[in-house]
Design an enzyme around this catalytic site. Sequence first.
Site, PDB file in Angstrom:
ATOM      1  N   ASP A 163      28.052  29.848 -38.400  1.00 17.63           N
ATOM      2  CA  ASP A 163      28.495  28.463 -38.295  1.00 17.63           C
ATOM      3  C   ASP A 163      28.509  28.007 -36.836  1.00 17.63           C
ATOM      4  O   ASP A 163      28.532  28.814 -35.906  1.00 17.63           O
ATOM      5  CB  ASP A 163      29.879  28.275 -38.912  1.00 17.63           C
ATOM      6  CG  ASP A 163      30.976  29.018 -38.160  1.00 17.63           C
ATOM      7  OD1 ASP A 163      30.757  30.192 -37.805  1.00 17.63           O
ATOM      8  OD2 ASP A 163      32.049  28.434 -37.938  1.00 17.63           O
ATOM      9  N   GLU A 169      33.563  31.095 -38.409  1.00 20.10           N
ATOM     10  CA  GLU A 169      34.303  31.578 -37.248  1.00 20.10           C
ATOM     11  C   GLU A 169      34.929  30.437 -36.474  1.00 20.10           C
ATOM     12  O   GLU A 169      36.039  30.565 -35.936  1.00 20.10           O
ATOM     13  CB  GLU A 169      33.357  32.380 -36.342  1.00 20.10           C
ATOM     14  CG  GLU A 169      34.033  33.117 -35.191  1.00 20.10           C
ATOM     15  CD  GLU A 169      34.122  32.316 -33.904  1.00 20.10           C
ATOM     16  OE1 GLU A 169      34.750  32.800 -32.946  1.00 20.10           O
ATOM     17  OE2 GLU A 169      33.557  31.193 -33.837  1.00 20.10           O
TER      18      GLU A 169
END
Length: 415
Positions: free
Chosen positions: A86, A180
Amino acid sequence: MNPPPDSADLLDRFLRYVQIDTRSNDQSATTPSTPGQWDLLRLLETELKALGLVGVTLTEHGYLLATVPATSAKKTPVVAWCAHVDTATNLPGRAKPLVHRAYDGRPIILPDDPAQKLTIEATPFLRDCLGHDLITASGTTLLGSDDKSGVAVIMAAVRHLLRHPEIPHGRLRLCFNPDEEIARGMARINLAQLGADAGYTLDGSSPGEIDFETFSADAAVLEIHGVAAHPGWAKDVMVNAARLAGRFLAALPPDLSPERTSGLAGFIHPVECTAFAEVARVKLILRDFELDGLAAKRAVVGKIVGELRAAEPRARFDLTFTEQYRNMRYWLEQDMRPVEFAREAIRRAGLAPKSTAIRGGTDGSNLTARGLPTPNLFCGMHEVHSPREWVSLQDMAKAVETLVHLASVWDERSA
């Protein structure tokens, strides 16, 4: 290292990955939190299978796992290499990557927003990259080097090891994970399924970095419930929650803000405020390298809320704190072998190892606290979370080289 990593393959992979919008979303209840992350995970799943890896598994919560078989007969600890797919939430993530060959030190103007530019004066790290091939976005998006540089570095290192079975190493596990950037990166990983004895995240910056100290982190939410009344007849009746939220924000100590802290100093940072006359909600993050410092910052927030509660007893103040992650140093300093082995690999790659206290966290914070020691390695990213984000291809190649050496160091140092 002979032969060197295939930089053309590394670049091709990175350019593919950054064109996929993988922003995470902390308002989503799913894992991964956004469909774009599934797109990159499925692409990586296909690429891992094409490389011939075994045990390629994409879990229901978006953890992509795979195994690089050992080439050594030794009983070597299983080491995991991890990177998150991400990107940060603050800017679009579908980059139009630009490759600036043989950087000559002149300003780099990003064409989609000429106000965004890279200069040596503003970004001293560029001075270390004269002659390098730099990659940027076009000015209106993230590049996504955080952490698609880490993803590309791992993929390139795996390809190199598979093409050179003469390099001795133990069994390696790969983990590409979601979310994350919204502090959920390893929340749903099954450590037994990962099956590693130690790990490394590839989520750092400058060449030679091996990080084993992070912030400890808490989140806080303050909900203020006022008293509603028609504004025409509100005298001595209305309690305006929006005004109380403003008083709370104004009372936060300026010297404990991110804008005024650096080094080992922590902070209290309001990140979001939604305020109406009837109800207001303020979200904050608290950071410190030491647990007593983090507790002191909780106390500061609690004291301000207590004073507001006493000043306006008709309002309701609901303050909650949530643990996010803890400083990985508390565990790693008890067994520094993963750090020392990484330092040796960095030296073999021709770099000087260096460690800094990360003013943030990595997925390694969560993994280390849960019993899997996981320091953080460099992968070249700079000016992350901004449209000026950039990375050097040569620095990413050094990260590949470091990983290949690291696999061998673990084999050599294992009894």
